[in-house]
Enzyme design. Structure first.
Site, PDB file in Angstrom:
ATOM      1  NE  ARG A  66      48.177  47.203  41.933  1.00 27.31           N
ATOM      2  CZ  ARG A  66      47.559  48.292  41.510  1.00 27.31           C
ATOM      3  NH1 ARG A  66      46.746  48.959  42.304  1.00 27.31           N
ATOM      4  NH2 ARG A  66      47.751  48.714  40.270  1.00 27.31           N
ATOM      5  CE  LYS A  90      41.689  49.427  44.270  1.00 25.03           C
ATOM      6  NZ  LYS A  90      41.719  47.973  44.215  1.00 25.03           N
TER       7      LYS A  90
HETATM    8  N1  HH2 Z   1      43.637  47.496  41.843  1.00 22.96           N
HETATM    9  C1  HH2 Z   1      43.834  48.194  40.703  1.00 22.96           C
HETATM   10  C2  HH2 Z   1      44.626  47.676  39.687  1.00 22.96           C
HETATM   11  N2  HH2 Z   1      45.260  46.494  39.819  1.00 22.96           N
HETATM   12  N3  HH2 Z   1      45.737  44.592  41.114  1.00 22.96           N
HETATM   13  C3  HH2 Z   1      45.566  43.889  42.236  1.00 22.96           C
HETATM   14  N4  HH2 Z   1      46.182  42.700  42.399  1.00 22.96           N
HETATM   15  N5  HH2 Z   1      44.769  44.333  43.260  1.00 22.96           N
HETATM   16  C4  HH2 Z   1      44.105  45.519  43.182  1.00 22.96           C
HETATM   17  O1  HH2 Z   1      43.372  45.879  44.141  1.00 22.96           O
HETATM   18  C5  HH2 Z   1      44.259  46.305  41.994  1.00 22.96           C
HETATM   19  C6  HH2 Z   1      45.091  45.790  40.958  1.00 22.96           C
HETATM   20  C7  HH2 Z   1      43.175  49.526  40.560  1.00 22.96           C
HETATM   21  O2  HH2 Z   1      44.005  50.544  41.056  1.00 22.96           O
HETATM   22  P1  HH2 Z   1      44.925  51.485  40.128  1.00 22.96           P
HETATM   23  O3  HH2 Z   1      45.868  50.668  39.319  1.00 22.96           O
HETATM   24  O4  HH2 Z   1      45.560  52.521  40.963  1.00 22.96           O
HETATM   25  O5  HH2 Z   1      43.880  52.225  39.218  1.00 22.96           O
HETATM   26  P2  HH2 Z   1      43.491  52.051  37.683  1.00 22.96           P
HETATM   27  O6  HH2 Z   1      42.925  50.687  37.500  1.00 22.96           O
HETATM   28  O7  HH2 Z   1      42.460  53.145  37.452  1.00 22.96           O
HETATM   29  O8  HH2 Z   1      44.733  52.251  36.869  1.00 22.96           O
END
Ligand code: HH2
Length: 278
Positions: A256, A222
């Site tokens: 995660r 992030k």
């Molecule tokens: N962060 C993202 C998505 N889902 N769920 C939880 N519980 N906690 C988090 O910090 C979290 C989450 C964002 O990361 P990512 O899925 O890699 O990116 P994107 O939303 O662009 O798909």
């Protein structure tokens, strides 16, 4: 706190940190957008993460990065359901990362063992969609929606406000008949928080232990890590591993992550130093 997280067909032990591997079936996620946008690629990626040591895989069909736009229910369903069906026998719990109650129901019917909702099941019907099942629920705190959430987020006391929000969501779930040993909470790094808010939350993560349910943390790749290191998302693996270790040191039970193998090795070193078995 319960010693296990009940997660659909599985009971996950909480006496060691658990790795949740990220599988984004999206063209536009902030780090891995497009890597696994086709269901077959996403299934292969999930199986690779499981081979590397993922305890849970988290399948998402909608990016929630700052500035992202929502996708239609049909499109999200088209992306994730084939992946969930293909992973139903994969040997670890499969989590669905969605905010949509209808998709929560369909995902559980397709074999999902956990629902990870960045909107903390606040949508009408979201709690009802999951309460009567055996799936685990992850409640994440966020402020605002992805399009605007990073426009000057403000708190009087970010740690206290996030903790009280999560405590209230746990109680709402319990009122709906959800056992506490099916619940995890997440302070939501980067979701309506400044860099300083994120650091404050990380420093105070231990205070979330009092909520009595496992704390899940997602800082992998992030922008807060970009701010510290000056590196782009594709160069943040080392910073992500460091952040995961700090989170676990401060009490997180589930991390995660995009980089399962690297985080697993770092956690193995941490566990050995702490006197736990490998
Ligand atoms: N962060 C993202 C998505 N889902 N769920 C939880 N519980 N906690 C988090 O910090 C979290 C989450 C964002 O990361 P990512 O899925 O890699 O990116 P994107 O939303 O662009 O798909």
């Amino acid at each position: 706190m319960s010693q296990v997280l009940h997660c659909g067909k599985y009971s996950l032990p909480l006496d060691r940190p658990l790795l949740m591997g990220v599988v984004n079936v999206t063209p536009d996620s902030f780090f891995d957008g497009g890597h696994s946008a086709v269901p077959a690629q996403a299934v292969a990626h999930a199986r690779r993460l499981i081979d590397e040591g993922a305890d849970i895989v988290d399948v998402g069909g909608e990016s929630t990065r700052p500035g992202s736009h929502p996708v239609s229910p049909e499109e999200e369903r088209r992306r994730v359901l084939p992946v969930l069906e293909a992973l139903s026998d994969c040997g670890v719990p499969v989590s669905i990362d969605t905010q949509k109650p209808e998709l929560m129901r369909e995902a559980i019917a397709a074999g999902a063992d956990m629902v990870n909702d960045v909107n903390a099941f606040l949508a009408a019907d979201a709690l009802a969609a999951v309460a009567g099942t055996s799936a685990a629920l992850c409640f994440m705190h966020k402020r605002g929606d992805p399009r605007t959430m990073q426009d000057h987020p403000q708190y009087d006391d970010v740690v206290c406000e996030v903790r009280e929000f999560l405590a209230a969501r746990i109680e709402a779930a319990v009122q709906c008949g959800v056992a506490r040993d099916r619940i995890a909470v997440d302070p939501g790094f980067g979701f309506g928080k400044t860099f300083e808010h994120n650091l404050e939350l990380l420093r105070a993560l231990g205070e979330f232990g009092g909520l009595g349910v496992p704390v899940l943390v997602g800082m992998s790749r992030k922008s807060m890590l970009g701010r510290i290191t000056g590196r782009d998302a594709d160069e943040r693996v080392h910073a992500s591993v460091a952040a995961a270790i700090v989170a676990v040191e401060k009490g997180a039970r589930i991390v995660r992550v995009h980089d399962v193998a690297a985080t697993r090795d770092a956690l193995a070193v941490w566990r050995a130093v702490m006197g736990h078995e490998a």
